[in-house]
Scaffold this motif. Sequence first.
Motif, PDB file in Angstrom:
ATOM      1  N   LEU A  24       0.813  -1.220   0.000  1.00 51.06           N
ATOM      2  CA  LEU A  24       0.000   0.000   0.000  1.00 51.06           C
ATOM      3  C   LEU A  24       0.843   1.264   0.000  1.00 51.06           C
ATOM      4  O   LEU A  24       0.295   2.371  -0.021  1.00 51.06           O
ATOM      5  N   VAL A  25       2.162   1.101   0.069  1.00 49.45           N
ATOM      6  CA  VAL A  25       3.078   2.240   0.037  1.00 49.45           C
ATOM      7  C   VAL A  25       4.164   1.979  -1.004  1.00 49.45           C
ATOM      8  O   VAL A  25       4.372   0.846  -1.430  1.00 49.45           O
ATOM      9  N   LYS A  26       4.837   3.039  -1.401  1.00 45.65           N
ATOM     10  CA  LYS A  26       5.923   2.872  -2.361  1.00 45.65           C
ATOM     11  C   LYS A  26       7.068   2.105  -1.725  1.00 45.65           C
ATOM     12  O   LYS A  26       7.290   2.162  -0.522  1.00 45.65           O
ATOM     13  N   LYS A  27       7.798   1.384  -2.541  1.00 42.25           N
ATOM     14  CA  LYS A  27       8.892   0.553  -2.049  1.00 42.25           C
ATOM     15  C   LYS A  27       9.942   1.392  -1.334  1.00 42.25           C
ATOM     16  O   LYS A  27      10.221   2.528  -1.716  1.00 42.25           O
ATOM     17  N   HIS A  28      10.499   0.808  -0.286  1.00 40.77           N
ATOM     18  CA  HIS A  28      11.594   1.461   0.400  1.00 40.77           C
ATOM     19  C   HIS A  28      12.760   1.617  -0.578  1.00 40.77           C
ATOM     20  O   HIS A  28      13.025   0.730  -1.400  1.00 40.77           O
ATOM     21  N   PRO A  29      13.475   2.740  -0.523  1.00 40.36           N
ATOM     22  CA  PRO A  29      14.609   2.946  -1.441  1.00 40.36           C
ATOM     23  C   PRO A  29      15.620   1.803  -1.421  1.00 40.36           C
ATOM     24  O   PRO A  29      16.216   1.473  -2.458  1.00 40.36           O
ATOM     25  N   GLU A  30      15.817   1.167  -0.244  1.00 37.28           N
ATOM     26  CA  GLU A  30      16.780   0.065  -0.173  1.00 37.28           C
ATOM     27  C   GLU A  30      16.303  -1.150  -0.967  1.00 37.28           C
ATOM     28  O   GLU A  30      17.109  -1.921  -1.487  1.00 37.28           O
ATOM     29  N   VAL A  31      14.992  -1.347  -1.040  1.00 41.29           N
ATOM     30  CA  VAL A  31      14.452  -2.446  -1.836  1.00 41.29           C
ATOM     31  C   VAL A  31      14.768  -2.213  -3.307  1.00 41.29           C
ATOM     32  O   VAL A  31      15.184  -3.133  -4.027  1.00 41.29           O
ATOM     33  N   LYS A  32      14.598  -0.977  -3.752  1.00 39.91           N
ATOM     34  CA  LYS A  32      14.883  -0.659  -5.152  1.00 39.91           C
ATOM     35  C   LYS A  32      16.376  -0.775  -5.444  1.00 39.91           C
ATOM     36  O   LYS A  32      16.781  -1.340  -6.465  1.00 39.91           O
ATOM     37  N   ARG A  33      17.208  -0.251  -4.538  1.00 41.03           N
ATOM     38  CA  ARG A  33      18.648  -0.260  -4.771  1.00 41.03           C
ATOM     39  C   ARG A  33      19.211  -1.670  -4.779  1.00 41.03           C
ATOM     40  O   ARG A  33      19.953  -2.066  -5.666  1.00 41.03           O
ATOM     41  N   ARG A  34      18.841  -2.434  -3.769  1.00 42.52           N
ATOM     42  CA  ARG A  34      19.449  -3.761  -3.621  1.00 42.52           C
ATOM     43  C   ARG A  34      18.780  -4.813  -4.493  1.00 42.52           C
ATOM     44  O   ARG A  34      19.311  -5.907  -4.669  1.00 42.52           O
ATOM     45  N   GLY A  35      17.625  -4.473  -5.033  1.00 44.05           N
ATOM     46  CA  GLY A  35      17.001  -5.374  -5.990  1.00 44.05           C
ATOM     47  C   GLY A  35      17.871  -5.585  -7.213  1.00 44.05           C
ATOM     48  O   GLY A  35      17.800  -6.623  -7.885  1.00 44.05           O
ATOM     49  N   LYS A  36      18.733  -4.599  -7.488  1.00 43.66           N
ATOM     50  CA  LYS A  36      19.636  -4.702  -8.637  1.00 43.66           C
ATOM     51  C   LYS A  36      20.725  -5.749  -8.402  1.00 43.66           C
ATOM     52  O   LYS A  36      21.400  -6.167  -9.348  1.00 43.66           O
TER      53      LYS A  36
END
Length: 344
Positions: A150-162
Amino acid sequence: MAPNTKVQPSSMPPEEEEYVKLVAPQAADRKYEIIYTNIITFTYWHLAGLYGLYLCFTTAKWATIIMSWLIFVSAAIGVTAGAHRLWAHRTYKAKLPLQILLMVFNTFAFQNTAINWVRDHRLHHKFSDTDADPHNATRGFFYSHVGWLLVKKHPEVKRRGKLIDMSDIYSNKVLVFQKNYAIPFIGMVCFILPTLIPVYCWGESLNTAWHITMLRYVANLNITFLVNSAAHLWGNKPYDKNILAAQNLSVSFAAFGEGFHNYHHVFPWDYRTAELGNNYLNLSTKFIDFFAWLGWAYDLKAVPVGMAKSRAERTGDGTNLWGWGDKDMADDERGGAEILHEKD
């Protein structure tokens, strides 16, 4: 347990030095950016599902209820035996017919595409219960259950998803097909056909058929969510007392064997996701075993009993669900040796 907001220097390669090691349980202060369309969508799904439950007891035909139950079971298998055990963890291998079957079953569940599910789950295991975990249980039950969607992804999720290797998944033509045709294919398999078949085949009303489809869908969602939430907050920790993932019998019953979560986080490569002797609630394991007998599943990986027992004695909390060392343990160990011999 209070969230740990500290980080430690990383031991990652030089090109990734900007990443710091997150120590679980960890949840730094953050500002939640609410996705209002998701709140509206999830609210509608759940209200429609509750109305569908009411219709099950009032106007629904038995054929509609039975069909929805069969799809519910198939969808759960598509998540547990498919997206989770086969594709996310590669705990066994499957021939093409079984992969196609599991992809269709997974489509019944519609928890995004299997490719996205696998990426999020591998990230969850690599960074469990930290800000890089998509459904970080350190933030509490609601967040790890559904709030994270229900909220935007935490920045760490986006960064470390790479950092997650997905090469094996993107080379899988079955999963790429599902992703490339996600909107029409998932829409048809998960929602349209399960609604129209009762209407045209045995005269169910469109209103009843649709809302029971919604009931089946949200039931599948919440059962999967319980593994992320309840199984990371409540239960025994016989294999590693230092992590949040726990053994939860209720979740295992509801989630077709996925509730032995402390074991699973210690041994994620075991196709059973549960120690030997704990498969009475594990329908997904029985499903895989059947197709192994058929020859469609092979190279099943399982933890030797001695290894599991040794780990429990070394890092466990001293509790158990079924009883290491009970009077039936000798029989369990002999059975385990036979199973491993057959699968190797």
